[in-house]
Design an enzyme around this catalytic site. Sequence first.
Site, mmCIF file in Angstrom:
data_model
loop_
_atom_site.group_PDB
_atom_site.id
_atom_site.type_symbol
_atom_site.label_atom_id
_atom_site.label_comp_id
_atom_site.label_asym_id
_atom_site.label_seq_id
_atom_site.Cartn_x
_atom_site.Cartn_y
_atom_site.Cartn_z
ATOM 1 C CB ALA A 1 -0.942 -0.006 1.204
ATOM 2 C CG ASP A 2 3.437 2.433 3.303
ATOM 3 O OD1 ASP A 2 2.587 3.314 3.480
ATOM 4 O OD2 ASP A 2 3.923 1.766 4.233
ATOM 5 C CG LEU A 3 6.496 -0.323 -1.590
ATOM 6 C CD1 LEU A 3 6.831 -1.791 -1.810
ATOM 7 C CD2 LEU A 3 7.743 0.534 -1.693
ATOM 8 C CB SER B 1 0.093 5.334 -1.786
ATOM 9 O OG SER B 1 1.086 5.098 -0.811
#
Length: 411
Positions: free
Chosen positions: A189-191, A193
């Site tokens: 999710a971090d990567l 986004s």
Amino acid sequence: MSIATDHRTGTSLDATETAGPLTGFTVVDLSRALAGPHAGMMMADLGARVIKVENPGHGDDTRGWGPPFVGPEDNAQATYFLSCNRNKESIALDLKSDDGKEVLTELIRRADVLIENFRPGVLDRLGFDAARLHERNPGLVILSITGFGHDGPESHRSGYDQILQGEAGLMSLTGSGPDDPQRVGVPIADLLSGMYGAYGALAALMERERTGHGQVVRTSLLAAMVGVHAFQGTRATVAGEVPQAQGNHHPSIAPYGLFSCRGGKVQISVGSEKLWAAFSKAFDVDGSRPEFATNADRVNNRSLLIQEVEGAFATYDAATLLKKLDDAGIPAGKVRSLGEVYAWDQVKSQGLLVDVEHQVLGKVTLPGPPLRFFNPASAEETTRRTHQAPPMLDADGKTIRAWLAGEEEAD
């Protein structure tokens, strides 16, 4: 010859060795943890000057995320931080102090992109709301990444990767079955986004070429996860089905997944009827029987199909099986450890490992940028070759302040 400048040393460098498509652009990166820093690193890899603004004393939270830590005990470095901050400079600023606000204001005046991943409203309370930022720099593109979005009933919630993997449905699709939800093995999710954010910021820079004005680009961990639901999303919204986890086999294509053989496992992808015919012939499978006649039949009879395929594979070890699959033209592969991946000649051939000189650790090898660039006329590769190690906290503070002072004198 085109010349670029190493902003850390002030020396001129051959652009064919060091520059990239974003050479000449300046990015101020106020973000921390992973989503925003990954977006900033993507732009740094492409040649932008990325100035990472960190809290004095401890810096980005990821400097303390470990183990593993490497290096001397009195100055150990978190490998987590090393993963998302290459090719950047660091300056430590207290954004609640007059000095910090003044330096950030001058950085913003010179920036093309500002990255931030504060909770909604935090940057406003610091005196840097979007309207004021654009008063100071009308061409500024502001990339803002949050957990759940900037508005809506749950915009106030903090966003952490695994929480969003669950909230946005990804964990319900991942695991051995419906009762075994699993997270993806990296902070996806971090990567994603961060990747969506960098893509949006570059689009806004292109539009600025037409309008002369920057704009605010917003994304979130929630948006990134929903954005990659792909065929599982339309399965829910159009077909009215609720997808569930089903292990290592594709929900809409068969046979496609992880299969056992003698003493090991292999993966295959039989994604067309032509491939199914070739597979059936190579492994003496009756591909025309009613249960297997079409892809839809094979999906509906998946358990029987898996038994049939693994029965055909039972006499082969993995290496022999992979060779036979390749000879038959069937896409196949093994499951590698990361150690095997980084030792793989194919990975090395794609420039996916880069060596950098770290101030404390010396020469270290990092996973590298995933993009390559070529001159269409000569086919010569123009990919950036020279990379900088992730910076120590405030390593470039004096240089950046001197740069700002020099420009002020020249104005």
